[in-house]
Design an enzyme around this catalytic site. Structure first.
Site, PDB file in Angstrom:
ATOM      1  N   ARG A  10       0.823  -1.211   0.046  1.00 39.46           N
ATOM      2  CA  ARG A  10      -0.193  -0.005   0.097  1.00 39.46           C
ATOM      3  C   ARG A  10       0.935   1.229   0.043  1.00 39.46           C
ATOM      4  O   ARG A  10       1.507   1.469   0.777  1.00 39.46           O
ATOM      5  CB  ARG A  10      -0.901   0.025   1.365  1.00 39.46           C
ATOM      6  CG  ARG A  10      -2.166   1.063   1.143  1.00 39.46           C
ATOM      7  CD  ARG A  10      -2.880   1.037   2.501  1.00 39.46           C
ATOM      8  NE  ARG A  10      -3.654  -0.204   2.791  1.00 39.46           N
ATOM      9  CZ  ARG A  10      -4.594  -0.664   1.966  1.00 39.46           C
ATOM     10  NH1 ARG A  10      -5.301  -0.063   1.120  1.00 39.46           N
ATOM     11  NH2 ARG A  10      -5.069  -1.886   2.333  1.00 39.46           N
ATOM     12  N   GLU A  33       0.294  -7.842  -4.106  1.00 35.62           N
ATOM     13  CA  GLU A  33      -0.978  -6.648  -4.478  1.00 35.62           C
ATOM     14  C   GLU A  33      -0.672  -5.263  -4.196  1.00 35.62           C
ATOM     15  O   GLU A  33       0.028  -5.020  -3.171  1.00 35.62           O
ATOM     16  CB  GLU A  33      -2.204  -7.130  -3.593  1.00 35.62           C
ATOM     17  CG  GLU A  33      -2.315  -6.828  -2.116  1.00 35.62           C
ATOM     18  CD  GLU A  33      -3.386  -6.816  -1.380  1.00 35.62           C
ATOM     19  OE1 GLU A  33      -4.060  -5.590  -1.274  1.00 35.62           O
ATOM     20  OE2 GLU A  33      -4.048  -7.795  -0.857  1.00 35.62           O
ATOM     21  N   THR A  62      -7.939  -3.740  -2.080  1.00 29.19           N
ATOM     22  CA  THR A  62      -9.028  -3.088  -1.966  1.00 29.19           C
ATOM     23  C   THR A  62      -9.946  -2.579  -3.420  1.00 29.19           C
ATOM     24  O   THR A  62     -10.033  -1.369  -3.848  1.00 29.19           O
ATOM     25  CB  THR A  62      -8.306  -1.559  -1.501  1.00 29.19           C
ATOM     26  OG1 THR A  62      -7.165  -1.740  -0.479  1.00 29.19           O
ATOM     27  CG2 THR A  62      -9.465  -0.566  -0.649  1.00 29.19           C
ATOM     28  N   LYS A 122     -10.360 -13.899   2.359  1.00 27.25           N
ATOM     29  CA  LYS A 122      -9.465 -13.177   3.171  1.00 27.25           C
ATOM     30  C   LYS A 122     -10.255 -12.853   4.468  1.00 27.25           C
ATOM     31  O   LYS A 122     -11.243 -12.138   4.336  1.00 27.25           O
ATOM     32  CB  LYS A 122      -9.131 -11.900   2.463  1.00 27.25           C
ATOM     33  CG  LYS A 122      -8.653 -10.846   3.227  1.00 27.25           C
ATOM     34  CD  LYS A 122      -8.454  -9.571   2.354  1.00 27.25           C
ATOM     35  CE  LYS A 122      -8.276  -8.121   2.874  1.00 27.25           C
ATOM     36  NZ  LYS A 122      -8.110  -7.070   1.973  1.00 27.25           N
ATOM     37  N   GLY A 152      -3.616  -7.747  11.803  1.00 30.50           N
ATOM     38  CA  GLY A 152      -3.360  -8.557  12.943  1.00 30.50           C
ATOM     39  C   GLY A 152      -2.603  -9.628  12.976  1.00 30.50           C
ATOM     40  O   GLY A 152      -2.511 -10.350  13.974  1.00 30.50           O
ATOM     41  N   GLY A 172       0.921  -6.350   5.161  1.00 30.40           N
ATOM     42  CA  GLY A 172       1.098  -4.863   4.741  1.00 30.40           C
ATOM     43  C   GLY A 172       2.322  -4.324   5.383  1.00 30.40           C
ATOM     44  O   GLY A 172       3.385  -4.606   4.998  1.00 30.40           O
ATOM     45  N   SER A 173       1.869  -3.468   6.555  1.00 32.64           N
ATOM     46  CA  SER A 173       3.044  -2.571   7.120  1.00 32.64           C
ATOM     47  C   SER A 173       4.184  -3.482   7.761  1.00 32.64           C
ATOM     48  O   SER A 173       5.208  -2.918   8.071  1.00 32.64           O
ATOM     49  CB  SER A 173       2.412  -1.887   8.196  1.00 32.64           C
ATOM     50  OG  SER A 173       1.815  -2.481   9.135  1.00 32.64           O
TER      51      SER A 173
END
Length: 201
Positions: A10, A33, A62, A122, A152, A172-173
């Site tokens: 992202r 993604e 998204t 997901k 999480g 992600g992060s």
């Protein structure tokens, strides 16, 4: 070996996309993604698909509309990940021969997604459902349904999620934040893969 991990980039920009994909693939993460709320996501997907389309499954996250599905397909993407269940989005994805991973939180959503032809589910947000939530939903899902935990779930708790039957993860992060250098992405990917391998050993 390809790991059951979807890298969620992202905020990635087109100028870094192909290089970021290269270091992820080298680490063993071959599903990538680019969320549609990133800067110029279709250009990033196109850059990655052109360079690495034969060695990785590349697409968008998204994704909320069938128009976006068509855009990703035109850019060379083969993966559609959504935060929700929209049966028209799933059906269009499947019709175009792409993988469909919609976000589900309840058995109702899970069965609607599977009925529309989803490749896998997901579980999102994973931190709200928790491993216990996954275990409870798993009891009613058709055998062989793939469920990835997203939100999480990560290096600190891979083991708990795997014990609760998670087939894989969207990360992600813990893997990428805007502004990171490609070397930093490579380092995070290596650490993530090591954590996953230790949890599954």
């Amino acid at each position: 070996m390809s790991l059951p991990i979807i890298a969620i980039l992202r905020g990635i920009t087109p100028d870094q996309a192909a290089d970021a994909a290269a270091v992820l693939i080298d680490s063993g993460i071959t599903t990538i993604e680019v969320p549609m709320n990133s800067p110029d996501p279709l250009a990033s997907i196109e850059a990655m698909a052109k360079t690495h389309g034969n060695s990785a499954l590349i697409g968008a996250g998204t994704v909320l509309t069938t128009d976006q599905v068509l855009g990703v397909h035109s850019a060379g993407g083969n993966l559609i990940v959504s935060p929700n269940v929209d049966t028209s989005v799933i059906a269009k994805t499947v019709e175009l021969g792409m993988e469909s991973w919609p976000g589900v939180f309840t058995p109702t959503e899970a069965f609607a997604a599977l009925g529309a032809g989803a490749t896998g589910l997901k579980l999102f947000p994973g931190n709200m459902a928790g491993p216990g939530g996954l275990k409870a939903i798993r009891a009613v899902l058709p055998q062989g349904t793939k469920v990835y935990a997203v939100g999480g779930a990560g290096p600190d708790n891979f083991g708990e999620w795997i014990a609760a039957s998670a087939d894989g993860f969207g990360i992600g992060s813990a893997l990428y934040k805007p502004g990171m250098s490609t070397d930093e992405i490579a380092q995070r990917a290596a650490e993530l893969v090591a954590a996953y391998e230790s949890a599954t050993a």
